[in-house]
Write an enzyme that holds these catalytic residues in place. Structure first.
Site, PDB file in Angstrom:
ATOM      1  N   HIS A  98     -14.060  35.377 130.528  1.00  0.00           N
ATOM      2  CA  HIS A  98     -14.059  36.907 130.821  1.00  0.00           C
ATOM      3  C   HIS A  98     -13.610  37.324 132.057  1.00  0.00           C
ATOM      4  O   HIS A  98     -13.646  36.804 133.206  1.00  0.00           O
ATOM      5  CB  HIS A  98     -15.641  37.407 130.773  1.00  0.00           C
ATOM      6  CG  HIS A  98     -15.937  38.838 130.345  1.00  0.00           C
ATOM      7  ND1 HIS A  98     -15.697  39.709 131.496  1.00  0.00           N
ATOM      8  CD2 HIS A  98     -15.749  39.622 129.382  1.00  0.00           C
ATOM      9  CE1 HIS A  98     -15.729  40.852 130.961  1.00  0.00           C
ATOM     10  NE2 HIS A  98     -15.866  40.755 129.834  1.00  0.00           N
ATOM     11  N   GLU A 170      -9.005  41.156 125.621  1.00  0.00           N
ATOM     12  CA  GLU A 170      -9.836  42.225 126.209  1.00  0.00           C
ATOM     13  C   GLU A 170      -9.082  42.871 127.451  1.00  0.00           C
ATOM     14  O   GLU A 170      -9.271  42.276 128.693  1.00  0.00           O
ATOM     15  CB  GLU A 170     -11.283  41.627 126.809  1.00  0.00           C
ATOM     16  CG  GLU A 170     -11.989  41.199 125.786  1.00  0.00           C
ATOM     17  CD  GLU A 170     -13.492  41.113 126.100  1.00  0.00           C
ATOM     18  OE1 GLU A 170     -14.283  41.801 125.301  1.00  0.00           O
ATOM     19  OE2 GLU A 170     -13.881  40.722 127.151  1.00  0.00           O
TER      20      GLU A 170
HETATM   21  P1  PGA Z   1     -17.277  47.137 126.900  1.00  0.00           P
HETATM   22  O1  PGA Z   1     -17.299  45.781 127.140  1.00  0.00           O
HETATM   23  O2  PGA Z   1     -17.427  47.236 125.304  1.00  0.00           O
HETATM   24  O3  PGA Z   1     -18.536  47.980 127.374  1.00  0.00           O
HETATM   25  O4  PGA Z   1     -16.122  47.827 127.542  1.00  0.00           O
HETATM   26  C1  PGA Z   1     -16.163  45.046 126.881  1.00  0.00           C
HETATM   27  C2  PGA Z   1     -16.535  43.610 127.264  1.00  0.00           C
HETATM   28  O5  PGA Z   1     -16.394  43.398 128.574  1.00  0.00           O
HETATM   29  O6  PGA Z   1     -16.370  42.605 126.485  1.00  0.00           O
END
Ligand code: PGA
Length: 253
Positions: A98, A170
């Site tokens: 992540h 992401e």
């Molecule tokens: P968020 O987080 O939906 O609060 O933007 C997404 C993530 O970090 O996977």
């Protein structure tokens, strides 16, 4: 139509009581079966892994994950948790790479590769997160950057191993309080690039970053997207249940 993955990471949130409450609400709502074609998953903090497993039960249709794991099985790695330990606590998924871990905790392409390998070795599902910064996006380098992250982490896997990997794209600029929701337009090209390499080869190609109840349906409509990985919108159970409904509606359309 491939399975739609709809999951949440709680990040560094929720007490045991709060985690149990969310999980028992979901368990009662699903009553033993996920919506047809939808694969739900939840990724609590390490402290809540075993408790959430206990609440969901052994045969839950909801997959349970951890937000990180070390690549070694055991040893002198203070503060770390291994894949066998995560598995022992009931986890089936290991989230890897992540952007918050890359930014704050030194995660690199090399460590994501080691973690993917350890996760597969122990029979768990690697959920590999990739994504570019605003600077990379502005320079026009998004697809190259995220493909480098994916290729680096998945290097050397055979087809069978690759078929157990889930990738979550992401973009960093779209994540969390500081982020802004991506437009569908902005995501078409990165997903086309990822899809060309990975559609049909991996278990899922998810989108994450400011997913909310207003944009979820449109995000699921983007070519190659087979699921959503969600933070804030899913931390209240009602938000998560609504996302499951949106996924069902998308499948039915
Ligand atoms: P968020 O987080 O939906 O609060 O933007 C997404 C993530 O970090 O996977």
């Amino acid at each position: 139509m491939s399975t739609l993955w709809v999951g949440t990471s709680w990040k560094m949130n929720k007490t045991l009581a709060e985690g149990r409450e969310w999980a028992s609400g979901l368990r009662d709502h699903l009553a033993g079966a996920a919506p047809e074609g939808v694969q739900p998953f939840v990724i609590p903090s390490f402290t809540a892994t075993a408790a959430v497993r206990e609440v969901l039960g052994e045969d839950s249709p909801v997959l349970l994950g951890v937000q990180n794991a070390h690549w070694e099985d055991a040893g002198a790695w203070t503060g770390e948790v291994s894949v066998p330990q995560a598995k022992d606590a009931g986890a089936q998924i290991v989230e890897i790479g992540h952007s918050e871990r890359r930014e704050h905790f030194g995660e690199t392409i090399e460590t994501t590769r080691l973690k993917v390998s350890a996760t597969l070795h122990h029979g768990l599902i690697p959920l590999l997160c990739i994504g570019e910064s605003a600077e990379v996006k502005d320079s026009g380098g998004t697809s190259e950057f995220i493909l480098d992250q994916a290729h680096g982490a998945l290097e050397g896997l055979d087809d069978q191993q690759l078929s157990r990997v889930v990738i979550a794209y992401e973009p960093i600029w779209a994540i969390g309080e500081q982020g802004r929701p991506a437009t569908v337009e902005e995501l078409i090209e990165p997903f086309a690039a990822l899809g060309e390499q990975y559609t049909g080869k991996v278990a899922g190609l998810l989108y994450g970053g400011s997913v909310n109840l207003d944009n979820a349906a449109d995000l699921l409509g983007i070519g190659h997207v087979t699921g959503l990985f969600v933070g804030r919108t899913a931390w209240q159970l009602e938000g998560y249940l609504e996302l499951l409904r949106i996924a069902q509606t998308h499948l039915a359309a």
